[in-house]
Design an enzyme around this catalytic site. Structure first.
Site, PDB file in Angstrom:
ATOM      1  N   CYS A 152       0.815  -1.226   0.000  1.00 37.85           N
ATOM      2  CA  CYS A 152       0.000   0.000   0.000  1.00 37.85           C
ATOM      3  C   CYS A 152       0.849   1.277   0.000  1.00 37.85           C
ATOM      4  CB  CYS A 152      -0.949  -0.010   1.189  1.00 37.85           C
ATOM      5  SG  CYS A 152      -2.096  -1.388   1.099  1.00 37.85           S
ATOM      6  N   HIS A 164      -3.466   7.043   2.208  1.00 39.75           N
ATOM      7  CA  HIS A 164      -3.805   5.714   1.697  1.00 39.75           C
ATOM      8  C   HIS A 164      -5.166   5.323   2.280  1.00 39.75           C
ATOM      9  CE1 HIS A 164      -3.882   1.569   0.717  1.00 39.75           C
ATOM     10  NE2 HIS A 164      -3.719   1.174   1.970  1.00 39.75           N
ATOM     11  N   ASN A 182      -9.990  -0.533  -0.563  1.00 40.63           N
ATOM     12  CA  ASN A 182      -8.530  -0.433  -0.572  1.00 40.63           C
ATOM     13  C   ASN A 182      -7.998  -1.030  -1.880  1.00 40.63           C
ATOM     14  OD1 ASN A 182      -5.783  -0.634  -0.166  1.00 40.63           O
ATOM     15  ND2 ASN A 182      -5.917  -1.560   1.871  1.00 40.63           N
TER      16      ASN A 182
HETATM   17  N1  ACO Z   1     -18.330  -8.710   9.150  1.00 41.82           N
HETATM   18  C1  ACO Z   1     -18.778  -8.965  10.389  1.00 41.82           C
HETATM   19  N2  ACO Z   1     -17.957  -9.279  11.406  1.00 41.82           N
HETATM   20  C2  ACO Z   1     -16.639  -9.338  11.145  1.00 41.82           C
HETATM   21  C3  ACO Z   1     -16.107  -9.074   9.881  1.00 41.82           C
HETATM   22  C4  ACO Z   1     -17.015  -8.749   8.851  1.00 41.82           C
HETATM   23  N3  ACO Z   1     -16.610  -8.491   7.598  1.00 41.82           N
HETATM   24  N4  ACO Z   1     -14.769  -9.213   9.936  1.00 41.82           N
HETATM   25  C5  ACO Z   1     -14.448  -9.526  11.192  1.00 41.82           C
HETATM   26  N5  ACO Z   1     -15.587  -9.616  11.923  1.00 41.82           N
HETATM   27  C6  ACO Z   1     -15.702  -9.935  13.349  1.00 41.82           C
HETATM   28  C7  ACO Z   1     -14.510 -10.689  13.874  1.00 41.82           C
HETATM   29  O1  ACO Z   1     -14.659 -12.072  13.592  1.00 41.82           O
HETATM   30  C8  ACO Z   1     -14.567 -10.364  15.327  1.00 41.82           C
HETATM   31  O2  ACO Z   1     -15.538 -11.176  15.929  1.00 41.82           O
HETATM   32  P1  ACO Z   1     -15.281 -11.837  17.381  1.00 41.82           P
HETATM   33  O3  ACO Z   1     -15.132 -10.659  18.306  1.00 41.82           O
HETATM   34  O4  ACO Z   1     -16.518 -12.642  17.607  1.00 41.82           O
HETATM   35  O5  ACO Z   1     -14.033 -12.623  17.234  1.00 41.82           O
HETATM   36  C9  ACO Z   1     -15.079  -8.919  15.367  1.00 41.82           C
HETATM   37  O6  ACO Z   1     -15.715  -8.716  14.084  1.00 41.82           O
HETATM   38  C10 ACO Z   1     -13.992  -7.876  15.547  1.00 41.82           C
HETATM   39  O7  ACO Z   1     -12.919  -8.166  14.663  1.00 41.82           O
HETATM   40  P2  ACO Z   1     -11.607  -7.294  14.651  1.00 41.82           P
HETATM   41  O8  ACO Z   1     -10.578  -7.919  13.761  1.00 41.82           O
HETATM   42  O9  ACO Z   1     -11.229  -6.954  16.053  1.00 41.82           O
HETATM   43  O10 ACO Z   1     -12.151  -5.964  13.940  1.00 41.82           O
HETATM   44  P3  ACO Z   1     -11.414  -4.603  13.843  1.00 41.82           P
HETATM   45  O11 ACO Z   1     -12.186  -3.559  14.533  1.00 41.82           O
HETATM   46  O12 ACO Z   1      -9.942  -4.712  14.140  1.00 41.82           O
HETATM   47  O13 ACO Z   1     -11.540  -4.286  12.271  1.00 41.82           O
HETATM   48  C11 ACO Z   1     -10.179  -4.350  10.273  1.00 41.82           C
HETATM   49  C12 ACO Z   1     -10.942  -5.166  11.322  1.00 41.82           C
HETATM   50  C13 ACO Z   1     -11.178  -3.456   9.556  1.00 41.82           C
HETATM   51  C14 ACO Z   1      -9.527  -5.303   9.287  1.00 41.82           C
HETATM   52  C15 ACO Z   1      -9.107  -3.472  10.974  1.00 41.82           C
HETATM   53  O14 ACO Z   1      -8.373  -4.261  11.857  1.00 41.82           O
HETATM   54  C16 ACO Z   1      -8.158  -2.795  10.011  1.00 41.82           C
HETATM   55  O15 ACO Z   1      -8.517  -1.888   9.298  1.00 41.82           O
HETATM   56  N6  ACO Z   1      -6.868  -3.164  10.022  1.00 41.82           N
HETATM   57  C17 ACO Z   1      -5.829  -2.465   9.223  1.00 41.82           C
HETATM   58  C18 ACO Z   1      -5.951  -2.664   7.724  1.00 41.82           C
HETATM   59  C19 ACO Z   1      -4.773  -1.999   7.030  1.00 41.82           C
HETATM   60  O16 ACO Z   1      -4.448  -0.860   7.260  1.00 41.82           O
HETATM   61  N7  ACO Z   1      -4.052  -2.748   6.191  1.00 41.82           N
HETATM   62  C20 ACO Z   1      -2.818  -2.224   5.619  1.00 41.82           C
HETATM   63  C21 ACO Z   1      -2.888  -2.027   4.195  1.00 41.82           C
HETATM   64  S1  ACO Z   1      -3.267  -3.499   3.297  1.00 41.82           S
HETATM   65  C22 ACO Z   1      -1.868  -3.874   2.334  1.00 41.82           C
HETATM   66  O17 ACO Z   1      -0.807  -3.387   2.515  1.00 41.82           O
HETATM   67  C23 ACO Z   1      -2.050  -4.918   1.255  1.00 41.82           C
END
Ligand code: ACO
Length: 332
Positions: A116, A256, A286
């Protein structure tokens, strides 16, 4: 002696037509619009569905439009840098395919893999070629077909990504415009939290890696989130402090587009209000290396020559950083 700087002098984007909505995703995995919107800010994303088409085709469309828009002859382009983590093939590189398909008959090119952060790493790279004095016209492309490495049975990642491409023309200027300062970082720590395990020299694809779904992107979202929030904001702050810039001096933050919450945190640290933040994550998701140039393309008409922009990115590696850029032109 007059200082030569590297300025963006044109921008063009290209997106596939197919729109994958949160509603459609919720028929594929256990998710819903409310969860995706509150956690990420994404409403829909574009997917390239046409058989036989790949990253180089999206990049080529962006480049062809860029040449027309800027009135540039294809044979005047000297160098093409394609930032991508989803090349058509391991080799030849995607840049070669873009040269062929867009008729860039005099150019040489290479791919740059920084996930990214690809576009900002590419912009710093292109800047060095321009300021060396040897190169006058460089095309920098950010293009990713994330749908080819996303597991559409994994709700934690499949809601995040989309396909798209955008290209910029970079030329020398003797005016106080273009890339003014950069702050770029890489560590290897991110490998354990964000990766694609199979298909490289470490783990060639086998029946076992396919069964383990290791040919798809893996992300430990929470850990990536923690690093991303801090690193993107730190880099933007570092480049602003070094150049004596406060939020009042900045026309736009160009972040980004991975997660609206990460963008909000970066904007807050930089002292910027929402109206100065480019945000199109809701419609494209993204698109990895394409997010920043797609923002520049979407906002092009609002940008004025001399505007102070702060570009900021974070991605796999980890890779991250920020660039202070003075916008190069008024849109006619
Ligand atoms: N729909 C419903 N529930 C979901 C989903 C979904 N799509 N995805 C996860 N959940 C659930 C999980 O299973 C979890 O349930 P549990 O509590 O029963 O276990 C709950 O939601 C919370 O999950 P978290 O992973 O804690 O959710 P979080 O608030 O961290 O959000 C996310 C997840 C959006 C992926 C976030 O962590 C994020 O944005 N991370 C950074 C992404 C990023 O910047 N990536 C870098 C660039 S990518 C690259 O370089 C290729």
């Amino acid at each position: 002696m007059t200082q030569i700087r590297a300025a963006i002098t044109a921008v063009n984007g290209w997106l596939p037509e197919y729109v994958l909505t949160n509603e459609e995703l919720s028929t594929m995995v256990d998710t819903n619009d409310e969860w995706i919107m509150t956690r990420t800010g994404i409403k829909e994303r574009r997917i390239l569905k046409e058989a036989g088409k790949a990253t180089s085709d999206m990049a080529t469309e962006a480049v062809k439009g860029l040449l027309v828009k800027s009135g540039t002859a294809p044979e005047d382009i000297e160098l093409v840098i394609v930032c991508t983590i989803t090349p058509d093939m391991a080799f030849p590189n995607t840049a070669s395919l873009v040269c062929l398909k867009a008729g860039l008959s005099k150019a040489w090119g290479f791919d740059l893999n920084a996930a990214c952060s690809g576009f900002i790493f590419g912009l710093e790279t292109a800047t060095q070629f321009i300021t060396s004095g040897k190169y006058k016209k460089i095309i920098l492309v950010g293009a990713d077909m994330m749908s080819t490495i996303v597991d559409y049975t994994d709700r934690t990642t499949c809601v995040l990504f989309g396909d798209g491409a955008a290209a910029v023309l970079i030329e020398p200027t003797s005016e106080e415009l273009g890339v003014m300062d950069t702050e770029l970082k890489t560590n290897g720590i991110g490998g354990q939290y964000l990766n694609l395990k199979a298909g490289g020299s470490l783990k060639p694809i086998t029946a076992e890696t396919l069964a383990n779904r290791e040919n798809f992107l893996f992300q430990d979202g929470q850990n990536v989130f923690k690093f991303a929030v801090k690193s993107m904001a730190d880099a933007a702050e570092a480049v602003m402090t070094r150049n004596n810039l406060t939020g009042d001096d900045i026309a736009w933050l160009v972040p980004h587009q991975a997660n609206k919450r990460i963008i909000d945190a970066t904007a807050h640290r930089a002292g910027l209000t929402d109206d100065k933040v480019m945000l199109n994550i809701q419609k494209y998701g993204n698109t990895t290396a394409a997010t920043i140039p797609l923002c520049l393309w979407d906002w092009e008409k609002q940008l004025k020559k001399g505007d102070n922009l702060i570009l900021a990115a974070f991605g796999g590696g980890f890779t991250w950083g920020s660039i202070y850029l003075k916008w190069g032109y008024d849109t006619k």
